[in-house]
Design an enzyme around this catalytic site. Structure first.
Site, mmCIF file in Angstrom:
data_model
loop_
_atom_site.group_PDB
_atom_site.id
_atom_site.type_symbol
_atom_site.label_atom_id
_atom_site.label_comp_id
_atom_site.label_asym_id
_atom_site.label_seq_id
_atom_site.Cartn_x
_atom_site.Cartn_y
_atom_site.Cartn_z
ATOM 1 N N ARG A 122 0.816 -1.244 0.000
ATOM 2 C CA ARG A 122 0.000 0.000 0.000
ATOM 3 C C ARG A 122 0.837 1.275 0.000
ATOM 4 O O ARG A 122 0.354 2.353 0.343
ATOM 5 C CB ARG A 122 -0.972 0.030 1.180
ATOM 6 C CG ARG A 122 -1.948 -1.131 1.165
ATOM 7 C CD ARG A 122 -3.160 -0.849 2.015
ATOM 8 N NE ARG A 122 -4.061 -1.975 2.006
ATOM 9 C CZ ARG A 122 -3.975 -3.003 2.858
ATOM 10 N NH1 ARG A 122 -3.038 -3.020 3.786
ATOM 11 N NH2 ARG A 122 -4.826 -3.991 2.776
ATOM 12 N N LYS A 144 4.230 11.353 -11.468
ATOM 13 C CA LYS A 144 3.480 10.466 -12.369
ATOM 14 C C LYS A 144 4.248 9.160 -12.475
ATOM 15 O O LYS A 144 5.429 9.164 -12.870
ATOM 16 C CB LYS A 144 3.338 11.092 -13.754
ATOM 17 C CG LYS A 144 2.232 12.111 -13.852
ATOM 18 C CD LYS A 144 1.987 12.498 -15.300
ATOM 19 C CE LYS A 144 0.879 13.515 -15.429
ATOM 20 N NZ LYS A 144 0.693 13.980 -16.820
ATOM 21 N N GLU A 186 12.557 18.683 -24.160
ATOM 22 C CA GLU A 186 11.686 18.980 -23.016
ATOM 23 C C GLU A 186 12.164 20.249 -22.303
ATOM 24 O O GLU A 186 11.363 21.001 -21.758
ATOM 25 C CB GLU A 186 11.645 17.800 -22.033
ATOM 26 C CG GLU A 186 11.094 16.506 -22.629
ATOM 27 C CD GLU A 186 9.564 16.490 -22.801
ATOM 28 O OE1 GLU A 186 8.890 17.450 -22.399
ATOM 29 O OE2 GLU A 186 9.062 15.499 -23.364
ATOM 30 N N LYS A 228 8.888 23.044 -13.664
ATOM 31 C CA LYS A 228 7.977 21.904 -13.521
ATOM 32 C C LYS A 228 7.441 21.840 -12.092
ATOM 33 O O LYS A 228 6.256 21.576 -11.872
ATOM 34 C CB LYS A 228 8.665 20.588 -13.900
ATOM 35 C CG LYS A 228 7.706 19.413 -13.699
ATOM 36 C CD LYS A 228 7.895 18.233 -14.581
ATOM 37 C CE LYS A 228 6.718 17.248 -14.374
ATOM 38 N NZ LYS A 228 6.874 15.994 -15.064
ATOM 39 N N GLU A 238 -3.274 17.153 -12.479
ATOM 40 C CA GLU A 238 -3.636 17.566 -13.837
ATOM 41 C C GLU A 238 -5.130 17.803 -14.004
ATOM 42 O O GLU A 238 -5.764 17.278 -14.924
ATOM 43 C CB GLU A 238 -3.120 16.533 -14.858
ATOM 44 C CG GLU A 238 -3.020 17.127 -16.255
ATOM 45 C CD GLU A 238 -2.258 16.252 -17.236
ATOM 46 O OE1 GLU A 238 -1.206 15.709 -16.865
ATOM 47 O OE2 GLU A 238 -2.720 16.136 -18.373
ATOM 48 N N ARG A 242 -1.607 21.734 -15.178
ATOM 49 C CA ARG A 242 -0.520 20.790 -15.486
ATOM 50 C C ARG A 242 -0.539 20.347 -16.946
ATOM 51 O O ARG A 242 0.496 19.948 -17.490
ATOM 52 C CB ARG A 242 -0.590 19.573 -14.541
ATOM 53 C CG ARG A 242 0.599 18.644 -14.703
ATOM 54 C CD ARG A 242 0.746 17.654 -13.553
ATOM 55 N NE ARG A 242 1.855 16.753 -13.817
ATOM 56 C CZ ARG A 242 2.427 15.968 -12.919
ATOM 57 N NH1 ARG A 242 2.003 15.966 -11.675
ATOM 58 N NH2 ARG A 242 3.437 15.184 -13.250
ATOM 59 N N ASN A 246 2.093 19.347 -21.545
ATOM 60 C CA ASN A 246 1.936 18.477 -22.706
ATOM 61 C C ASN A 246 2.013 19.244 -24.028
ATOM 62 O O ASN A 246 1.606 18.721 -25.068
ATOM 63 C CB ASN A 246 0.585 17.749 -22.620
ATOM 64 C CG ASN A 246 0.557 16.798 -21.436
ATOM 65 O OD1 ASN A 246 1.558 16.171 -21.114
ATOM 66 N ND2 ASN A 246 -0.583 16.714 -20.770
ATOM 67 N N HIS A 249 2.777 17.526 -27.273
ATOM 68 C CA HIS A 249 2.752 16.077 -27.038
ATOM 69 C C HIS A 249 1.628 15.363 -27.790
ATOM 70 O O HIS A 249 1.783 14.204 -28.151
ATOM 71 C CB HIS A 249 2.643 15.787 -25.535
ATOM 72 C CG HIS A 249 3.947 15.987 -24.805
ATOM 73 N ND1 HIS A 249 4.654 17.166 -24.848
ATOM 74 C CD2 HIS A 249 4.683 15.155 -24.024
ATOM 75 C CE1 HIS A 249 5.748 17.054 -24.121
ATOM 76 N NE2 HIS A 249 5.789 15.837 -23.616
ATOM 77 N N HIS A 253 2.741 12.346 -29.790
ATOM 78 C CA HIS A 253 2.252 10.986 -29.535
ATOM 79 C C HIS A 253 1.688 10.372 -30.808
ATOM 80 O O HIS A 253 1.853 9.172 -31.059
ATOM 81 C CB HIS A 253 1.180 10.992 -28.446
ATOM 82 C CG HIS A 253 1.746 11.169 -27.071
ATOM 83 N ND1 HIS A 253 1.035 11.704 -26.024
ATOM 84 C CD2 HIS A 253 2.963 10.867 -26.557
ATOM 85 C CE1 HIS A 253 1.786 11.741 -24.941
ATOM 86 N NE2 HIS A 253 2.967 11.250 -25.246
ATOM 87 N N HIS A 266 11.075 9.754 -27.834
ATOM 88 C CA HIS A 266 9.946 10.584 -27.395
ATOM 89 C C HIS A 266 10.253 12.081 -27.578
ATOM 90 O O HIS A 266 9.458 12.831 -28.146
ATOM 91 C CB HIS A 266 9.643 10.253 -25.936
ATOM 92 C CG HIS A 266 8.580 11.098 -25.333
ATOM 93 N ND1 HIS A 266 7.265 11.023 -25.729
ATOM 94 C CD2 HIS A 266 8.634 12.053 -24.360
ATOM 95 C CE1 HIS A 266 6.561 11.896 -25.028
ATOM 96 N NE2 HIS A 266 7.366 12.531 -24.191
#
Ligand code: NAD
Ligand code: GLY
Length: 366
Positions: A122, A144, A186, A228, A238, A242, A246, A249, A253, A266
């Site tokens: 947990r 994340k 980035e 960040k 998000e 936030r 992206n 992105h 993607h 990426h």
């Protein structure tokens, strides 16, 4: 110039420091400060462990039970099989709720370790020791964590913050050039989305950054982490702000999806995505063509790809529609209003988008 910094991610009782600079990984006292129990499990991969594991173990010293979980290298191993193996490993070695996991590697190792930490008994403590530029400026910060599912990247995960991040800039000595440049995409992103001065600094420092001069690299990592951290502190999960992280992105993607995740890293896909997002922003009258051009030039000066492959506008729109940022069936994009300022919008002019997607080499040339 000073090349050691601390940046704090302010999240109430889950706040944590990011230590940045040459040699921070070898500073045992920084690690000890954030390890509360007597057990440590280091997670790494077959590429990074031979390079940096000894250094980390030496810094940890002899005060803990230390076990090392080494996974194969590659995004394809950021999956539930590796997750299950990691759980087996921790249980076999009798790790308890007071153990601390340490992620030593790039974003793949960091994302997997974080998700294991979020769920093992947990939730146990974990520390990020990111070894790629992308991991130092992006994936190790903000909590994340995830593994991939065959039906989609990062589909199984949790928001779970580390106890600290040790961003040791000497790891770039061994990082392949292409990986390093992908991380720079980035870094440039932060300038575009929230900090025009940082964008100008990067422009002036492009040569030093590309040459990996320690002071320039530490400054670039520090400012990226500060920016960040500020965004994450304001919107950890998000629900709004936030999403600006992206920028580029959704396009990126789609390029990755349509090229089978093998042709581009990426950061490279994100670089082309940011050029496309800038082009669309200019077509929609939000951004000046001069600034769109500047963004493209900056990315090109970091030897990043700025011309997307011909994938077909329709296929791109479809792939973009499948992206996580589609809310209630509407395409939601981050568009730039100026260098240093972006907006999240559902007001996407589909005709302008098609022009952007068909423009190829003419992107951002007005
Ligand atoms: P990666 O972890 O695959 O590392 C890239 C390559 O560099 C690998 O082969 C790795 O073994 C090698 N490597 C790492 N450090 C090295 C070093 N110092 N010297 C030599 N080789 C080294 O890729 P990445 O770009 O770091 O991370 C990509 C992952 O991060 C993706 O899974 C992506 O989904 C995830 N990500 C997560 C977030 C987040 O917020 N959690 C954000 C962005 C990306
Ligand atoms: N990489 C995007 C985020 O952390 O939200």
């Amino acid at each position: 110039m000073n090349d050691r910094f601390q940046v704090d991610v302010a999240l109430g009782d889950r706040s944590y420091p990011i230590y940045i600079g040459a040699g921070v990984m070898a500073q045992g006292e920084l690690l000890a400060r954030h390890i509360s129990g007597g057990q440590v499990a280091v997670f790494s991969n077959e590429t990074v462990a031979p390079l940096y594991l000894d250094r980390l173990l030496q810094a940890l010293g002899r005060d803990y039970q230390i076990d090392v979980f080494t996974m194969p290298d590659g995004e394809e191993h950021k999956n539930l099989d590796s997750y299950a193996s990691a759980m087996d490993f921790l249980l076999e070695h009798r790790h308890s709720r007071s153990t601390t996991l340490i992620a030593l590697g790039g974003g793949v190792v960091g994302d997997l370790t974080g998700f294991v930490a979020a769920t093992f008994q947990r939730g146990v403590d974990f520390i990020q020791v990111p070894t790629t530029l992308l991991a130092q400026v992006d994936s190790s910060v903000g909590g994340k964590t995830a593994v991939n599912h065959p039906r989609g990247k990062n589909m199984i995960g949790a928001f779970y913050q580390p106890r600290c991040v040790l961003a040791d800039t000497t790891v770039f000595d061994t990082l392949p050039d292409r990986e390093y440049r992908a991380g720079l995409a980035e870094v440039v992103k932060y300038g575009i989305i929230v900090d025009a001065d940082f964008f100008r600094w990067l422009d002036d420092s492009a040569e030093s950054c590309l040459a990996r001069r320690p002071d320039a690299v530490a400054q670039a990592v520090r400012r990226s982490c500060e920016l960040k951290a500020a965004v994450v502190s304001a919107d950890e999960r998000e629900s709004g702000l936030r999403a600006v992280l992206n920028f580029g992105h959704t396009f990126g993607h789609a390029i990755e999806t349509l090229t089978g995740y093998t042709r581009y890293l990426h950061g490279e896909a994100v670089a082309m995505g940011m050029v496309m997002a800038s082009d669309l922003s200019a077509r929609q009258g939000l951004l000046s063509w001069a600034e769109a051009h500047e963004i493209r030039q900056m990315l090109a000066s970091f030897a990043l790809p700025v011309i997307p492959p011909p994938l077909g506008a329709q296929a791109m729109i479809q792939a973009m529609g499948a992206d996580k940022k589609v809310l209630n069936g509407k395409l939601r994009l981050i568009l730039a209003e100026a260098i240093g300022r972006v907006r999240v919008t559902e007001e996407v002019d589909m005709s302008a988008l098609r022009h952007t997607l068909m423009a190829g080499e003419r992107l951002c040339h007005g």
